[in-house]
Design a protein around this motif. Structure first.
Motif, mmCIF file in Angstrom:
data_model
loop_
_atom_site.group_PDB
_atom_site.id
_atom_site.type_symbol
_atom_site.label_atom_id
_atom_site.label_comp_id
_atom_site.label_asym_id
_atom_site.label_seq_id
_atom_site.Cartn_x
_atom_site.Cartn_y
_atom_site.Cartn_z
ATOM 1 N N SER A 1 -33.410 10.587 19.383
ATOM 2 C CA SER A 1 -34.034 11.150 20.584
ATOM 3 C C SER A 1 -33.531 10.469 21.850
ATOM 4 N N VAL A 2 -32.574 9.539 21.710
ATOM 5 C CA VAL A 2 -32.020 8.845 22.869
ATOM 6 C C VAL A 2 -31.360 9.857 23.801
ATOM 7 N N ASN A 3 -31.385 9.581 25.095
ATOM 8 C CA ASN A 3 -30.767 10.463 26.080
ATOM 9 C C ASN A 3 -29.241 10.371 25.960
ATOM 10 N N VAL A 4 -28.582 11.493 25.680
ATOM 11 C CA VAL A 4 -27.131 11.513 25.481
ATOM 12 C C VAL A 4 -26.447 12.232 26.639
ATOM 13 N N ILE A 5 -25.467 11.566 27.246
ATOM 14 C CA ILE A 5 -24.721 12.157 28.358
ATOM 15 C C ILE A 5 -23.229 12.131 28.013
ATOM 16 N N LEU A 6 -22.632 13.311 27.954
ATOM 17 C CA LEU A 6 -21.202 13.434 27.689
ATOM 18 C C LEU A 6 -20.452 13.459 29.009
ATOM 19 N N LEU A 7 -19.517 12.527 29.164
ATOM 20 C CA LEU A 7 -18.689 12.474 30.360
ATOM 21 C C LEU A 7 -17.509 13.409 30.142
ATOM 22 N N SER B 1 -16.640 10.945 24.125
ATOM 23 C CA SER B 1 -16.290 11.643 22.890
ATOM 24 C C SER B 1 -17.313 12.741 22.566
ATOM 25 N N PRO B 2 -16.885 14.012 22.574
ATOM 26 C CA PRO B 2 -17.804 15.091 22.192
ATOM 27 C C PRO B 2 -18.334 14.923 20.770
ATOM 28 N N LEU B 3 -17.489 14.419 19.866
ATOM 29 C CA LEU B 3 -17.913 14.237 18.472
ATOM 30 C C LEU B 3 -19.000 13.177 18.362
ATOM 31 N N VAL B 4 -18.837 12.070 19.107
ATOM 32 C CA VAL B 4 -19.851 11.017 19.106
ATOM 33 C C VAL B 4 -21.137 11.534 19.735
ATOM 34 N N ALA B 5 -21.015 12.289 20.829
ATOM 35 C CA ALA B 5 -22.191 12.850 21.508
ATOM 36 C C ALA B 5 -22.994 13.738 20.561
ATOM 37 N N LEU B 6 -22.316 14.577 19.789
ATOM 38 C CA LEU B 6 -22.994 15.470 18.850
ATOM 39 C C LEU B 6 -23.694 14.690 17.748
ATOM 40 N N GLU B 7 -23.016 13.677 17.226
ATOM 41 C CA GLU B 7 -23.608 12.859 16.153
ATOM 42 C C GLU B 7 -24.886 12.177 16.623
ATOM 43 N N VAL B 8 -24.828 11.557 17.808
ATOM 44 C CA VAL B 8 -25.995 10.840 18.313
ATOM 45 C C VAL B 8 -27.118 11.810 18.648
ATOM 46 N N ALA B 9 -26.791 12.924 19.297
ATOM 47 C CA ALA B 9 -27.801 13.890 19.730
ATOM 48 C C ALA B 9 -28.570 14.486 18.564
ATOM 49 N N GLN B 10 -27.895 14.699 17.442
ATOM 50 C CA GLN B 10 -28.578 15.328 16.311
ATOM 51 C C GLN B 10 -29.348 14.326 15.461
ATOM 52 N N PRO C 1 -30.680 4.568 15.604
ATOM 53 C CA PRO C 1 -32.076 4.804 15.208
ATOM 54 C C PRO C 1 -32.642 6.089 15.818
ATOM 55 N N PRO C 2 -33.384 6.865 15.055
ATOM 56 C CA PRO C 2 -33.913 8.141 15.549
ATOM 57 C C PRO C 2 -34.891 7.984 16.703
ATOM 58 N N ASP C 3 -35.539 6.815 16.800
ATOM 59 C CA ASP C 3 -36.542 6.607 17.847
ATOM 60 C C ASP C 3 -36.046 5.686 18.965
ATOM 61 N N LEU C 4 -34.728 5.507 19.057
ATOM 62 C CA LEU C 4 -34.164 4.624 20.084
ATOM 63 C C LEU C 4 -34.484 5.140 21.482
ATOM 64 N N ILE C 5 -34.861 4.232 22.362
ATOM 65 C CA ILE C 5 -35.144 4.567 23.753
ATOM 66 C C ILE C 5 -34.006 4.036 24.612
ATOM 67 N N GLY C 6 -33.428 4.892 25.434
ATOM 68 C CA GLY C 6 -32.333 4.460 26.283
ATOM 69 C C GLY C 6 -31.405 5.604 26.618
ATOM 70 N N THR C 7 -30.227 5.288 27.108
ATOM 71 C CA THR C 7 -29.244 6.298 27.498
ATOM 72 C C THR C 7 -27.908 5.993 26.854
ATOM 73 N N PHE C 8 -27.303 7.004 26.312
ATOM 74 C CA PHE C 8 -26.046 6.887 25.583
ATOM 75 C C PHE C 8 -24.991 7.712 26.309
ATOM 76 N N PHE C 9 -24.062 7.045 26.996
ATOM 77 C CA PHE C 9 -22.948 7.723 27.663
ATOM 78 C C PHE C 9 -21.728 7.660 26.743
ATOM 79 N N THR C 10 -20.994 8.760 26.641
ATOM 80 C CA THR C 10 -19.788 8.729 25.822
ATOM 81 C C THR C 10 -18.742 9.709 26.347
#
Length: 247
Positions: free
Chosen positions: A132-138, A120-129, A109-118
């Motif tokens: 608005s959830v906080n995305v952290i690439l490990l 996968s660079p591809l998953v990180a890019l998909e979620v970030a674009q 969801p575009p308005d999801l509140i929370g943190t998304f750790f991944t």
């Protein structure tokens, strides 16, 4: 077994698991290593696979930005929609990689509140674009086979995370062997992902049930949720429901 039959089986295995090992094909086809190598060379010459040391890769999996189609995409979309129901505002989410995880990333969801750790660079890019959830690439060494970050730096970063829920894809899952993979570095990352989350959900197309690879990630009782394209009441899932929740 005729060459045409061997090629058909090899392509089926690569399509399902994205990668095959030559030694495993020897056992499956009951032929010599030289025969398997010749078969893989011919399939590569025909443009159907990518031959690598010790085996072969699916062309579409190895070239994610040029994929003409995703195998079992309709089933993976269905699984992703089921998985999305487990995500709520305020959660910290961990994910692995793979095409099934990309389907989930596309519907965050575009308005999801929370943190998304991944990892996968591809998953990180998909979620970030898309959100608005906080995305952290490990970050770590990028695997040329699976396009996820691996290595000691990733394992170290994961040891500092205590996520609410971890989503994992799989190459193979069975009651006897649990969650299994063919790549050592991927196994270490997946083990760390599991340790870093309160709950673990595995997302898998039903074709991968009761298949296995040589390296174990975890036993089936380490999983909290199993999300497939099947109806939760399907008889194929009955024995799995004794150890984890079927979605």
């Amino acid at each position: 077994m005729l060459q045409e039959e061997r090629h058909k089986i090899i392509l089926q295995q690569i399509t399902l698991h994205h990668k095959v090992l030559s030694n495993d094909l020897c056992l499956l086809l009951n032929v010599s290593l030289d025969t398997v190598r010749r078969d893989l060379a011919e399939l590569e010459k025909d443009g159907k696979i990518i031959k690598v040391h010790g085996g072969a890769l699916a062309k579409t999996f190895h070239q994610p930005f040029q994929q003409p189609a995703i195998y079992a995409q309709a089933e993976k979309k269905k699984i992703a929609e089921k998985a999305l129901k487990l995500i709520h505002d305020g959660m910290s989410i961990l994910t692995g990689g793979g095409t099934i995880m990309l389907e989930l990333a596309k519907i965050i969801p575009p308005d999801l509140i929370g943190t998304f750790f991944t990892v996968s660079p591809l998953v990180a890019l998909e979620v970030a674009q898309r959100s608005s959830v906080n995305v952290i690439l490990l970050a770590g060494q990028l695997s040329p086979n699976s396009y996820i970050c691996t290595g000691a730096s990733v394992v170290s970063q994961l040891s500092e995370i205590h996520a609410d829920l971890c989503f994992l894809g799989t190459n193979a899952l069975s009651l006897g062997d649990g969650l299994t993979e063919y790549d050592w570095e991927t196994v270490q990352v997946k083990k760390s992902l599991i340790k870093s989350a309160k709950k673990v959900a595995v997302m898998s197309i039903s074709e991968k049930l009761e298949t296995n690879h040589k390296l174990q990630v975890c036993k089936i009782n380490a999983l909290d949720y199993l999300i497939t394209d099947l109806d939760p009441g399907d008889k194929k899932l009955l024995t799995y429901s004794q150890t984890c929740k079927i979605i």
